[in-house]
Design an enzyme around this catalytic site. Structure first.
Site, PDB file in Angstrom:
ATOM      1  N   SER A 110      12.903  16.766   5.250  1.00  0.00           N
ATOM      2  CA  SER A 110      12.114  16.135   4.098  1.00  0.00           C
ATOM      3  C   SER A 110      12.550  17.005   2.762  1.00  0.00           C
ATOM      4  O   SER A 110      13.776  17.149   2.796  1.00  0.00           O
ATOM      5  CB  SER A 110      10.709  16.291   4.355  1.00  0.00           C
ATOM      6  OG  SER A 110       9.928  15.520   3.186  1.00  0.00           O
ATOM      7  N   GLU A 205      17.011   8.729   3.900  1.00  0.00           N
ATOM      8  CA  GLU A 205      15.758   8.674   4.348  1.00  0.00           C
ATOM      9  C   GLU A 205      14.734   8.957   3.200  1.00  0.00           C
ATOM     10  O   GLU A 205      15.094  10.027   2.471  1.00  0.00           O
ATOM     11  CB  GLU A 205      15.427   9.139   5.544  1.00  0.00           C
ATOM     12  CG  GLU A 205      15.336  10.531   5.699  1.00  0.00           C
ATOM     13  CD  GLU A 205      13.924  11.069   5.288  1.00  0.00           C
ATOM     14  OE1 GLU A 205      12.756  10.453   5.678  1.00  0.00           O
ATOM     15  OE2 GLU A 205      13.862  12.093   4.734  1.00  0.00           O
ATOM     16  N   HIS A 270      10.654  10.103   8.372  1.00  0.00           N
ATOM     17  CA  HIS A 270       9.368  10.581   8.480  1.00  0.00           C
ATOM     18  C   HIS A 270       8.624   9.311   9.309  1.00  0.00           C
ATOM     19  O   HIS A 270       7.993   8.369   9.034  1.00  0.00           O
ATOM     20  CB  HIS A 270       8.880  10.231   7.119  1.00  0.00           C
ATOM     21  CG  HIS A 270       8.971  11.068   5.911  1.00  0.00           C
ATOM     22  ND1 HIS A 270      10.259  11.520   5.640  1.00  0.00           N
ATOM     23  CD2 HIS A 270       8.297  12.319   5.607  1.00  0.00           C
ATOM     24  CE1 HIS A 270      10.166  12.513   4.637  1.00  0.00           C
ATOM     25  NE2 HIS A 270       9.393  13.023   4.872  1.00  0.00           N
TER      26      HIS A 270
END
Length: 296
Positions: A110, A205, A270
Site C-alpha cells: 500500500s 493495484e 487490498h
C-alpha cells in the site's frame, strides 16, 4: 541483492512508517508472527496514540525505521499498516548508515510502496510487497505466504493466481519486478527513488479510487515516459474502485497500446489471501497461465 533468509530465533521489527495502527489489530498480529519462532520488536510509533492521519511525526517514524534497520538482531523490518506518510520520511532516513549496517528484508504494501522504491534504489536490495499484519486482510493464507517468503523463499518461486487472465496479449515476459500501489507510484514521479519501468514487469493495484482517477494516474505514468520499455504489467486488486469491468476496460484502453503482456486480476493488494511478491527480483510472467516465476 537478495537479503538473507529469516531464521528461527531472529527478530522481526514491526514499524509504522505511515498511518496510525489500530491497537487491537497489532495485538492480534503479534502472536501470529511469534508463532513463526521469531522475536517481535514493536516500534514506538506502532503503539502511538495520535489524532490525524500519521502514526507519529516524520522524525519519529524515520527514527523508528532507522533503529529497526540498525539493530543487528533484526533480519526483517515489517510495516504494520499503510495509510499515508511513507513519502514524508524518506529524506530523513540516513541511507548511508543503513547501507553500512548490511542487508535485511523489508516488507509491506500500500502506502509503503514509497519505501520499497527507496530501499531498492538506495540500498540495492530486494524487498517484499506483502500483506500488512495490522489489517483485517492479514488472514491465514496471506500470513503463510509471507512466512514462506521470509523463511523458505525457494518454496514460493512460482506465484500462481487462479483468477488471472490475459488482458489483451498472451505470452511471456521477463524483467525486474517493480511497482505496487498506483497512487504512490504516480505521486513519486520526479523523485530520486522512482527511476523507470524500462525492462521491468510492473505491478499495479489500488483501493477506493474511482475510475477517472485511475485513468488519470495511468495516463500520467504513460505521458511521463515512466512505462517506456516496460516488458509486462501485472494488475492486482481494485477494491472499492467501482465496477470491475469498467476498470478492466480502462486498463485495456490505456495499457493495450504498450504491446506487452498485461495480466488482469492477479489477486494481490487490498484483498484477502494476497500473495507476497519480491520487488527487485527478476521474474518471468506467463500471461496465459497466470503465473510469476521468480528467477534465481
Amino acid at each position: 541483492m537478495r537479503p538473507p533468509k529469516t531464521r528461527p530465533g531472529d527478530t522481526i521489527a514491526l514499524v509504522a512508517p505511515a498511518g496510525p495502527v489500530p491497537a487491537d489489530l497489532v495485538e492480534k498480529a503479534v502472536p501470529v508472527l511469534r508463532g513463526w519462532g521469531v522475536e517481535v520488536s514493536v516500534g514506538e510509533c506502532v503503539r502511538a496514540v495520535r489524532d490525524g492521519y500519521l502514526s507519529a511525526s516524520d522524525e519519529a517514524r524515520a527514527a523508528e525505521f532507522t533503529r529497526a534497520w540498525l539493530d543487528p538482531g533484526v533480519t526483517c523490518v515489517l510495516a504494520a499498516r499503510g495509510g499515508y506518510g511513507s513519502q514524508r520520511m524518506l529524506d530523513l532516513v540516513d541511507w548511508a548508515a543503513l547501507r553500512a549496517a548490511g542487508p535485511k528484508m523489508f516488507a509491506g504494501s500500500s502506502d509503503v510502496t514509497a519505501l520499497h522504491r527507496a530501499v531498492n534504489v538506495h540500498l540495492g536490495l530486494e524487498t517484499l510487497f506483502s500483506p500488512l499484519p495490522a489489517t483485517t486482510l492479514f488472514d491465514a493464507v496471506a500470513a503463510e505466504h509471507l512466512r514462506l517468503s521470509l523463511f523458505e523463499p525457494d518454496e514460493v518461486r512460482t506465484i500462481a493466481s487462479p483468477t488471472a487472465s490475459p488482458l489483451l496479449l498472451p505470452g511471456t515476459a521477463t524483467g525486474t519486478l517493480i511497482g505496487g500501489n498506483l497512487a504512490l507510484l504516480t505521486s513519486g514521479l520526479g523523485t530520486p527513488e522512482q527511476g523507470s519501468a524500462r525492462d521491468a514487469i510492473v505491478l499495479l493495484e489500488d483501493v477506493t479510487e474511482p475510475a477517472y482517477r485511475i485513468d488519470r494516474m495511468v495516463t500520467q505514468l504513460l505521458r511521463s515516459g515512466w512505462l517506456d520499455g516496460v516488458q509486462g504489467v501485472v494488475l492486482g486488486s481494485w477494491k472499492a474502485c467501482g465496477d470491475p469491468e469498467t476498470i478492466r476496460g480502462l486498463m485495456l484502453d490505456r495499457l493495450g497500446p504498450l504491446g506487452v503482456p498485461v495480466v488482469w486480476d492477479f489477486g494481490f493488494g487490498h484483498v484477502p489471501a494476497s500473495p507476497t511478491i519480491p520487488l527487485g527480483a527478476r521474474a518471468t510472467l506467463d500471461a496465459d497461465r497466470g503465473t510469476l516465476r521468480i528467477l534465481p
